[in-house]
Design an enzyme around this catalytic site. Structure first.
Site, PDB file in Angstrom:
ATOM      1  N   TRP A 167      16.950 -37.431 -19.492  1.00  0.00           N
ATOM      2  CA  TRP A 167      15.887 -36.658 -18.874  1.00  0.00           C
ATOM      3  C   TRP A 167      14.561 -37.113 -19.421  1.00  0.00           C
ATOM      4  O   TRP A 167      14.463 -37.471 -20.605  1.00  0.00           O
ATOM      5  CB  TRP A 167      16.070 -35.171 -19.139  1.00  0.00           C
ATOM      6  CG  TRP A 167      17.326 -34.590 -18.556  1.00  0.00           C
ATOM      7  CD1 TRP A 167      18.486 -34.357 -19.192  1.00  0.00           C
ATOM      8  CD2 TRP A 167      17.531 -34.176 -17.206  1.00  0.00           C
ATOM      9  NE1 TRP A 167      19.412 -33.812 -18.345  1.00  0.00           N
ATOM     10  CE2 TRP A 167      18.835 -33.698 -17.101  1.00  0.00           C
ATOM     11  CE3 TRP A 167      16.725 -34.177 -16.069  1.00  0.00           C
ATOM     12  CZ2 TRP A 167      19.357 -33.216 -15.909  1.00  0.00           C
ATOM     13  CZ3 TRP A 167      17.238 -33.700 -14.900  1.00  0.00           C
ATOM     14  CH2 TRP A 167      18.551 -33.221 -14.829  1.00  0.00           C
ATOM     15  N   ALA A 226       5.749 -40.718  -2.645  1.00  0.00           N
ATOM     16  CA  ALA A 226       4.610 -39.918  -3.101  1.00  0.00           C
ATOM     17  C   ALA A 226       3.297 -40.542  -2.647  1.00  0.00           C
ATOM     18  O   ALA A 226       2.387 -39.838  -2.184  1.00  0.00           O
ATOM     19  CB  ALA A 226       4.636 -39.770  -4.615  1.00  0.00           C
ATOM     20  N   ALA A 227       3.191 -41.853  -2.755  1.00  0.00           N
ATOM     21  CA  ALA A 227       1.967 -42.541  -2.321  1.00  0.00           C
ATOM     22  C   ALA A 227       1.760 -42.385  -0.822  1.00  0.00           C
ATOM     23  O   ALA A 227       0.638 -42.169  -0.347  1.00  0.00           O
ATOM     24  CB  ALA A 227       2.044 -44.018  -2.700  1.00  0.00           C
ATOM     25  N   LEU A 242      19.170 -30.208  -6.670  1.00  0.00           N
ATOM     26  CA  LEU A 242      17.937 -29.594  -6.162  1.00  0.00           C
ATOM     27  C   LEU A 242      18.104 -28.114  -5.855  1.00  0.00           C
ATOM     28  O   LEU A 242      17.680 -27.618  -4.811  1.00  0.00           O
ATOM     29  CB  LEU A 242      17.432 -30.339  -4.912  1.00  0.00           C
ATOM     30  CG  LEU A 242      17.118 -31.823  -5.095  1.00  0.00           C
ATOM     31  CD1 LEU A 242      16.617 -32.417  -3.790  1.00  0.00           C
ATOM     32  CD2 LEU A 242      16.112 -32.052  -6.202  1.00  0.00           C
ATOM     33  N   GLU A 287       0.825  -1.206   0.000  1.00  0.00           N
ATOM     34  CA  GLU A 287       0.000   0.000   0.000  1.00  0.00           C
ATOM     35  C   GLU A 287       0.866   1.267   0.000  1.00  0.00           C
ATOM     36  O   GLU A 287       0.549   2.244  -0.689  1.00  0.00           O
ATOM     37  CB  GLU A 287      -0.923  -0.008   1.224  1.00  0.00           C
ATOM     38  CG  GLU A 287      -1.958  -1.123   1.227  1.00  0.00           C
ATOM     39  CD  GLU A 287      -1.381  -2.468   1.645  1.00  0.00           C
ATOM     40  OE1 GLU A 287      -2.116  -3.465   1.542  1.00  0.00           O
ATOM     41  OE2 GLU A 287      -0.193  -2.542   2.069  1.00  0.00           O
TER      42      GLU A 287
END
Length: 920
Positions: free
Chosen positions: A239, A363-364, A273, A112
């Site tokens: 990849w 992941a599961a 990563l 703002e």
């Protein structure tokens, strides 16, 4: 009207003119040509539909503006502000914009303020569009006052703030200033706002999920072939997707606080990563591995560019843990490693957003634990085949297609040859609140009463007391490397630069300049920490010894400069301040830590409450406590009767002598400050002063103890436990639970903090403890079972009693086994799963948790252990074998819990001080 934020005055004598750069984040500016063409008109009469359409367009633009810092800084609440006025020559709402701004990072100017500065005089009678209600934790109302002073007459808000201590406060403040405030869904109900509201929700999805579910916003990302494989059967995966898709992954990483992978990913891919697309925010790398079957050398163990945490099962491969620690990798142990507990841990670290780049098995597990909220699937036009080739998600236990998880709000995007599919597993929580009336609006945080004794935690700048953080956006005027006064944007800028100030080296001076010009405290910290690791020879050699003083000078200047911060600090009277950073054990130390930063803030409390001289007197009193204790114990007993009279005299003199020369305060606050002073000195005393009795050699002369013989051949003090009752009812346990078999029994050890019981005992105990509270749900918090409760635990929960052979019992009160871990949050101190003897049988270990209100004696000669309840009148007599003298050891000699005795010590010392002054 609210006053504008005051400029920071100098701390000390400064030059008449200030010369320092203005630290504003990059944002889109209007060209001079556009400014010359602006023609301002009074609002025209338009249809409601047209007005709503314009509002929706500009509100969506505010959400887009709020997202501009993504990837450049760590995730934070995203605020965008767009100021617009109708123009004669066009009906295009986008062309009406005269100013806009966004929050670049925590600790930088608010959206703002930036928008109002850009709009200048064109903001008069204009409308401000905010994607999110302003969130002001700094006590100065900068966001609101910026709009008021700019002359804004109407504000359109997409969402109320999701955090309870901020929700509705700014909206009410604006309305109190006579500004019309329209909130989507409350004041504006047109369908035209659907897309605008969606944009507002999406841009702050991490904050909304965190507020609603108490876990970070979690995104699962994977790349797969057209036949659904994430790698070949051999595990090779470089990849799957194309270069453009990998660039998008870097952007996703830049939007995340942390990236999570499993052990397989480390072993097979050896990833880095990092978010290599920009020089901005670098997320933390987290590796989850139960067995810690990880290589000793890996790219993730290089922590120069990014921090790495390894989450593992308790006790896994201690040798590798030590090697990783030497490399700078943080290893965190969990009793049972699982995605839910790891997400709770990330929540405690203040993370807003986490990216999962793991394999199908992990992941599961994360999806099954309901911690995944959104999915990004990159589909490559390739076929690899392979019956054993891995897939993105492992076994979920679903046997029919009707059980499949349907993604919602799905979108598709072509990225070169790949296709990106994204969608939510769980909808974004809107957190629509019940709107209080004007009369119900609190003037302070509704969850924290400033004068109620409790724990006040602060860590992130958006926390309730975020203004206390060294990242808060409060510039300070302090000397720089040349001794000239300079306006440092934040305390963190000042602190990081002083690591290198005083080193006669051009590179060190260049680092100081980089820190001074850093756009945010986060960037200043990143520069300072990175350069400190890379160029240790450029860090001043006395840094470890002076850094506490550097930080104290900086925060003292901050609190001295901004009076509202001083008022906020003084409002914490009677509370315990905790800098709740769970990973910085020097400055923070978490909720149970005794970090230096909160100690410095405590010192400032004493300073602003009683002035320089009184603060020094109190410090001196603390140092003289030990010496005075012996004198007090040697006083005649009849002196105790005179303490109350002396206390009255001291109370009548202390307020008058301590307020001279300081800021005037209302009388009603004086008593609170006095009480808070005693509470904080007592807290320091609890942490630092434990008087040992093991310097007395000899035997017990007299003791009123329940003594239990030690089992022959048992480890430690191994005694025979017979049964446990909860609230007077004996637990129904298997008959052999406490059998005294081979090396089996119950260990009582006051050197152990908690109490550990076998699972069968734990489950039965917890069922009995919560029998009358079926509505309470337990959640894991830092390895403890915790729950919300607002009443007195001693009134609401039963006592637990352990019964031993010989009719000996050990009662444990609810306030002993249920400990507070925040406001209205209690955790169970008992631990599920204890020890096992060599023959594999479960054992019970009872530590300080059950002995906290006991005076415990270990009788080495008779192989026995005893205990008795104690208060300040409890005592035992010990015959000193060295001198032949008999000593009385009181409860307060070995525990600082005897508040009454300590108060008399304080009163005596105050009396001595006053008497000394009177004699001069």
């Amino acid at each position: 009207m609210l006053p504008p934020p005051p400029p920071p005055p100098p701390c000390g004598v400064a030059p008449a003119a200030l010369s320092s750069p203005v630290f504003l984040p990059p944002h889109r500016s209007l060209s001079l040509r556009r400014r010359r063409r602006v023609v301002l008109l009074a609002p025209r009469a338009v249809s409601v539909a047209a007005s709503h359409a314009h509002d929706a367009v500009l509100l969506r633009r505010a959400a887009d503006v709020a997202d501009r810092s993504a990837g450049l800084t760590s995730p934070h609440p995203n605020f965008g502000c767009v100021i617009a006025r109708p123009q004669l020559e066009t009906d295009n709402a986008e062309a009406w914009v005269v100013g806009e701004g966004f929050l670049y990072a925590q600790g930088t100017p608010c959206a703002e303020l930036l928008a109002a500065q850009e709009a200048c005089e064109h903001a008069r009678a204009a409308t401000a569009y905010l994607n999110l209600e302003p969130g002001d934790c700094y006590g100065d109302n900068t966001a609101v006052s910026s709009l008021v002073q700019a002359g804004i007459t109407r504000v359109v808000v997409g969402l109320r703030h999701p955090l309870k201590h901020l929700r509705g406060k700014a909206i009410q403040s604006l309305r109190n200033e006579g500004i019309q405030v329209d909130v989507v869904g409350e004041d504006l109900h047109s369908k035209l706002f659907k897309e605008a509201l969606k944009s507002c929700l999406t841009v702050n999805a991490p904050l909304l999920y965190r507020a609603a579910f108490h876990v970070p916003f979690s995104v699962l990302k994977y790349a797969m072939t057209a036949d659904g494989k994430i790698a070949a059967s051999s595990g090779h995966a470089s990849w799957v997707s194309g270069k453009s898709s990998r660039g998008r992954v870097f952007e996703l990483r830049g939007r995340s606080d942390a990236i999570i992978v499993g052990g397989n990913t480390v072993r097979l891919d050896n990833p880095r990563l990092t978010a290599r697309h920009v020089k901005g925010h670098v997320p933390v790398r987290i590796v989850m591995s139960q067995s810690l079957n990880l290589p000793e050398e890996a790219n993730l163990w290089n922590v120069h560019d990014a921090y790495t945490i390894v989450a593992t099962q308790r006790g896994a491969r201690r040798d590798l843990q030590r090697k990783l620690a030497l490399k700078g990798v943080e290893v965190v142990e969990f009793d049972m490693l699982n995605p839910r507990d790891v997400m709770s841990y990330c929540y405690d670290r203040g993370y807003l957003s986490v990216l999962w780049e793991c394999g199908g098995t992990l992941a599961a597990s994360a999806i099954s634990a309901s911690v995944i909220h959104k999915v990004y699937a990159f589909l490559a036009p390739k076929i690899i085949g392979g019956a054993n080739a891995p897939t993105p998600v492992g076994e979920l236990g679903m046997n029919q297609m009707t059980q499949a998880i349907d993604l919602i709000d799905v979108s598709y995007e072509q990225i070169d040859r790949d296709m990106l599919l994204s969608g939510f597993i769980q909808p974004i929580p809107e957190l629509s609140p019940v709107i209080p009336s004007v009369d119900e609006m609190p003037s302070v945080d509704p969850e924290v009463s400033p004068y109620e004794t409790n724990i006040i935690s602060f860590y992130k700048t958006w926390d309730t007391f975020g203004a206390f953080s060294n990242f808060s956006p409060h510039p300070i005027h302090m000397p720089d490397e040349n001794g000239d006064y300079f306006t440092w944007p934040t305390v963190e800028h000042y602190y990081q630069a002083h690591k290198f100030i005083g080193i006669d080296n051009p590179q060190a001076r260049e680092i100081v300049q980089q820190i001074k010009l850093a756009k945010s405290p986060e960037e200043a910290a990143r520069i300072g920490r990175t350069r400190q690791r890379e160029f240790q020879q450029l860090v001043r050699p006395d840094w470890d010894s002076i850094k506490i003083d550097v930080m104290y000078r900086a925060i003292k200047c901050k609190f001295s400069t901004y009076s509202h911060l001083t008022d906020m600090l003084l409002s914490t009277a009677g509370s315990v301040l905790v800098e709740a950073s769970p990973h910085n054990l020097f400055w923070g130390g978490g909720r149970e830590g005794e970090g230096w930063y909160q100690s410095l803030v405590d010192q400032l409390f004493l300073l602003f409450s009683f002035g320089e001289g009184y603060s020094e007197d109190m410090e001196d009193l603390g140092k003289r406590m030990d010496a005075a204790e012996e004198q007090i114990q040697a006083l005649p007993e009849d002196l105790n009767r005179r303490f109350d009279q002396l206390a009255e005299i001291i109370r009548s003199h202390v307020p008058a002598t301590t307020t001279q020369g300081n800021l005037s305060r209302e009388e009603e606050n004086e008593q609170r400050r006095q009480a808070n002073l005693q509470a904080r000195l007592q807290q320091r005393r609890v942490a630092e002063q434990r008087r040992p009795v093991d310097d007395l050699e000899g035997e017990v002369e007299e003791a009123d103890l329940y003594v239990h013989p030690r089992r022959n051949g048992g480890p430690h003090y191994n005694v025979n436990l017979k049964e446990i009752d909860v609230g007077g009812t004996t637990l129904q346990l298997p008959t052999n639970t406490f059998d005294s078999g081979n090396s089996k029994g119950t260990i009582i050890d006051s050197g152990t903090t908690l109490a550990y019981v076998p699972e069968v005992v734990y489950m039965a105990m917890m069922a009995a403890v919560f029998d009358k509270h079926q509505d309470i749900s337990l959640n894991k918090f830092q390895d403890f079972d915790c729950f919300q409760y607002s009443g007195s635990v001693d009134d609401g929960f039963p006592e637990i009693t352990f019964h031993f052979e010989g009719d000996i019992s050990l009662p444990v009160a609810p306030h002993d086994y249920l400990f507070p871990n925040g406001r209205n949050l209690y955790c169970v101190g008992f631990q599920n799963g204890g020890l096992q003897s060599k023959d594999g049988k479960d054992m019970v270990l009872l530590g300080d948790l059950v002995l906290s209100n006991k005076l415990v004696l270990y009788d080495l000669e008779n192989q026995a252990i005893g205990w008795t309840d104690y208060n300040c009148s409890s005592s035992i007599e010990i015959d000193d074998g060295k001198t032949g003298s008999t000593y009385t050891v009181n409860a307060d000699n070995i525990s600082s819990g005897c508040e009454f005795q300590w108060h008399k010590s304080l009163i005596l010392l105050l009396a001595t001080t006053v008497a000394s002054y009177l004699m001069l």
